[in-house]
Motif scaffolding. Sequence first.
Motif, PDB file in Angstrom:
ATOM      1  N   TYR A   1       0.811  -1.214   0.000  1.00 35.79           N
ATOM      2  CA  TYR A   1       0.000   0.000   0.000  1.00 35.79           C
ATOM      3  C   TYR A   1       0.848   1.270   0.000  1.00 35.79           C
ATOM      4  CZ  TYR A   1      -4.081  -2.911   0.664  1.00 35.79           C
ATOM      5  OH  TYR A   1      -5.069  -3.836   0.478  1.00 35.79           O
ATOM      6  N   MET A   2       2.168   1.141  -0.020  1.00 31.74           N
ATOM      7  CA  MET A   2       3.023   2.319  -0.089  1.00 31.74           C
ATOM      8  C   MET A   2       2.787   3.069  -1.400  1.00 31.74           C
ATOM      9  SD  MET A   2       6.811   1.424   1.290  1.00 31.74           S
ATOM     10  CE  MET A   2       7.203   1.388   3.036  1.00 31.74           C
ATOM     11  N   VAL A   3       2.889   4.405  -1.332  1.00 38.30           N
ATOM     12  CA  VAL A   3       2.798   5.238  -2.537  1.00 38.30           C
ATOM     13  C   VAL A   3       4.205   5.711  -2.876  1.00 38.30           C
ATOM     14  CG1 VAL A   3       1.817   7.312  -3.565  1.00 38.30           C
ATOM     15  CG2 VAL A   3       0.463   5.972  -1.937  1.00 38.30           C
ATOM     16  N   THR A   4       4.657   5.394  -4.070  1.00 38.87           N
ATOM     17  CA  THR A   4       6.047   5.685  -4.443  1.00 38.87           C
ATOM     18  C   THR A   4       6.145   6.679  -5.602  1.00 38.87           C
ATOM     19  OG1 THR A   4       5.981   3.666  -5.778  1.00 38.87           O
ATOM     20  CG2 THR A   4       6.978   3.505  -3.595  1.00 38.87           C
ATOM     21  N   ASP A   5       5.052   7.373  -5.902  1.00 36.59           N
ATOM     22  CA  ASP A   5       5.072   8.406  -6.940  1.00 36.59           C
ATOM     23  C   ASP A   5       4.103   9.509  -6.529  1.00 36.59           C
ATOM     24  OD1 ASP A   5       4.878  10.046  -9.156  1.00 36.59           O
ATOM     25  OD2 ASP A   5       4.916   8.392 -10.589  1.00 36.59           O
ATOM     26  N   LYS A   6       4.648  10.672  -6.169  1.00 33.82           N
ATOM     27  CA  LYS A   6       3.789  11.751  -5.669  1.00 33.82           C
ATOM     28  C   LYS A   6       2.842  12.278  -6.742  1.00 33.82           C
ATOM     29  CE  LYS A   6       7.097  15.539  -6.434  1.00 33.82           C
ATOM     30  NZ  LYS A   6       6.263  16.315  -7.375  1.00 33.82           N
ATOM     31  N   GLU A   7       3.201  12.111  -8.017  1.00 35.41           N
ATOM     32  CA  GLU A   7       2.326  12.584  -9.090  1.00 35.41           C
ATOM     33  C   GLU A   7       0.993  11.837  -9.074  1.00 35.41           C
ATOM     34  OE1 GLU A   7       2.836  15.194 -11.063  1.00 35.41           O
ATOM     35  OE2 GLU A   7       4.670  15.497  -9.875  1.00 35.41           O
ATOM     36  N   ASP A   8       1.050  10.563  -8.708  1.00 35.27           N
ATOM     37  CA  ASP A   8      -0.176   9.770  -8.660  1.00 35.27           C
ATOM     38  C   ASP A   8      -1.060  10.162  -7.486  1.00 35.27           C
ATOM     39  OD1 ASP A   8       0.033   8.315 -10.957  1.00 35.27           O
ATOM     40  OD2 ASP A   8       1.158   6.673 -10.035  1.00 35.27           O
ATOM     41  N   MET A   9      -0.499  10.886  -6.517  1.00 36.70           N
ATOM     42  CA  MET A   9      -1.291  11.322  -5.377  1.00 36.70           C
ATOM     43  C   MET A   9      -2.175  12.514  -5.751  1.00 36.70           C
ATOM     44  SD  MET A   9       1.452  10.973  -2.254  1.00 36.70           S
ATOM     45  CE  MET A   9       0.217  11.220  -0.974  1.00 36.70           C
ATOM     46  N   LYS A  10      -1.862  13.132  -6.881  1.00 32.80           N
ATOM     47  CA  LYS A  10      -2.630  14.303  -7.316  1.00 32.80           C
ATOM     48  C   LYS A  10      -3.946  13.905  -7.980  1.00 32.80           C
ATOM     49  CE  LYS A  10       1.561  17.044  -8.058  1.00 32.80           C
ATOM     50  NZ  LYS A  10       2.414  17.752  -9.068  1.00 32.80           N
ATOM     51  N   ARG A  11      -4.065  12.641  -8.324  1.00 38.28           N
ATOM     52  CA  ARG A  11      -5.313  12.160  -8.907  1.00 38.28           C
ATOM     53  C   ARG A  11      -5.810  10.972  -8.090  1.00 38.28           C
ATOM     54  NH1 ARG A  11      -1.161  11.233 -12.596  1.00 38.28           N
ATOM     55  NH2 ARG A  11      -0.531   9.053 -12.857  1.00 38.28           N
ATOM     56  N   GLU A  12      -7.085  10.705  -8.212  1.00 37.59           N
ATOM     57  CA  GLU A  12      -7.684   9.612  -7.429  1.00 37.59           C
ATOM     58  C   GLU A  12      -7.078   8.278  -7.841  1.00 37.59           C
ATOM     59  OE1 GLU A  12     -12.051   7.601  -6.475  1.00 37.59           O
ATOM     60  OE2 GLU A  12     -11.881   9.280  -7.869  1.00 37.59           O
ATOM     61  N   PHE A  13      -6.563   7.554  -6.861  1.00 37.38           N
ATOM     62  CA  PHE A  13      -5.931   6.264  -7.150  1.00 37.38           C
ATOM     63  C   PHE A  13      -6.978   5.168  -7.301  1.00 37.38           C
ATOM     64  CE2 PHE A  13      -4.360   2.246  -5.143  1.00 37.38           C
ATOM     65  CZ  PHE A  13      -3.635   1.804  -6.240  1.00 37.38           C
ATOM     66  N   LYS A  14      -6.902   4.473  -8.422  1.00 38.25           N
ATOM     67  CA  LYS A  14      -7.774   3.322  -8.647  1.00 38.25           C
ATOM     68  C   LYS A  14      -6.879   2.127  -8.937  1.00 38.25           C
ATOM     69  CE  LYS A  14     -11.718   5.943 -10.389  1.00 38.25           C
ATOM     70  NZ  LYS A  14     -12.646   6.181 -11.529  1.00 38.25           N
ATOM     71  N   PRO A  15      -6.822   1.163  -8.023  1.00 35.33           N
ATOM     72  CA  PRO A  15      -5.921   0.032  -8.220  1.00 35.33           C
ATOM     73  C   PRO A  15      -6.253  -0.745  -9.486  1.00 35.33           C
ATOM     74  CG  PRO A  15      -7.485  -0.426  -6.460  1.00 35.33           C
ATOM     75  CD  PRO A  15      -7.627   1.013  -6.804  1.00 35.33           C
TER      76      PRO A  15
END
Length: 408
Positions: A244-258
């Motif tokens: 569940y770690m987030v390793t790209d801050k750019e992806d935090m700017k949009r809603e994450f959908k696995p």
Amino acid sequence: MSFKRPPSHQKYVNKKRIIQCIKGCSPISRAEIAVKLQLSKPTVSLAVDELIQEKWVFEKGIGESSSQGGRRPIQLFFNEKAAYIIGVDIGGTKVKIILSDLSGNILADTSFSTNTYLKSGLLKQMAIEMERLIAKNQIAKGRILGMGVGIPGITQTASGLVIEAPSLGWVQYPFIAEAKRYFDFPIFLDNDVNAAALGEQWLGNAQNKRNLLFIAVGTGIGSGIILNNQLYRGASSAAGEMGYMVTDKEDMKREFKPIFHRYGYLESVAGGKSIGSHFTREVLKDPHHLLFERAKSSELSGKDAFLSAKKGDMTAMAVINEAIEHLACGIVNAASLLNPEVIILGGGVLNSSEYILPRIREIVDRYIPSLVEMKTSQLGENAGVLGAVSLFLREHDGILNFRDEGEY
């Protein structure tokens, strides 16, 4: 075999320390034990006599004579065949069961398909397979101390409850309570990656390490954490969910959908299944790619990507290198926080470790504040089952419990 504590708690503690000392240091004499544990010779002698009578220890041969000469001491050995333990690793694909002695030597093993029995009776099939192993090896049932079980999900060791195991479809499943219908000995369960961490510490590449991080990279990504020789489970038994770690801050700017249901971010960019999906998408962009036709009819696997990369396929190499960078970033974050002595990589990643490990090492060494050993699992596919045996030895309230084992 009984494990009732004697009336004197101190006597029990001494006896436990002595058997642990013999187990870790045999062959050893009574006099050497007394010195190592700073106990009186009569205390050691009495406890050893009881351990011999109970068949946990046996005497054999004679040792070296002292510098002053005189009678050479009798040597004591731990009897690893005094009792046996069942180790079980329940996976989403198969259930593996071993019969082990007290030193982790595997006498026999068997496995069966998880899906075949998941709805019809997984525990019942486990009991059938276990009976076969015991009978085939002519082991008296009374010599089976109990069973350790690794489960792919969030578990509560104390209550025996599986909070959630998505690959098995279990939610709030009372595993121990159900297991007691089929087994009449003590049972302990834990997350499968936690169990693998215990296995590597006991018999693998993390022996004599008190602080370690075991990372299983397969379809998903999880970790087992041992700090100061204690398994760290977290406030709700969910520690180690590295996937569940987030390793790209750019992806935090949009809603994450696995990409896949119930997957975390890191699993969605660096897990084996996600690598296969990413590789498939990239191959379909190039009609001249050797795997284009296959990719049109069915999704390629992570294994396909690694095999292609090893052959110099630039598309595969780009996909895998991106996944490696994400994984390495997660490892840097975890190692910086936990400061382990060693990081062990296990799971499906072992099949391509010669390709993955050097690149991960390069990134980790560049960013981590203090150097850390990094190795692949020595136990391989047996890490889980042997870890389940180690789990039992740690959790069972018996004289062999080595949860708080000290240095000798």
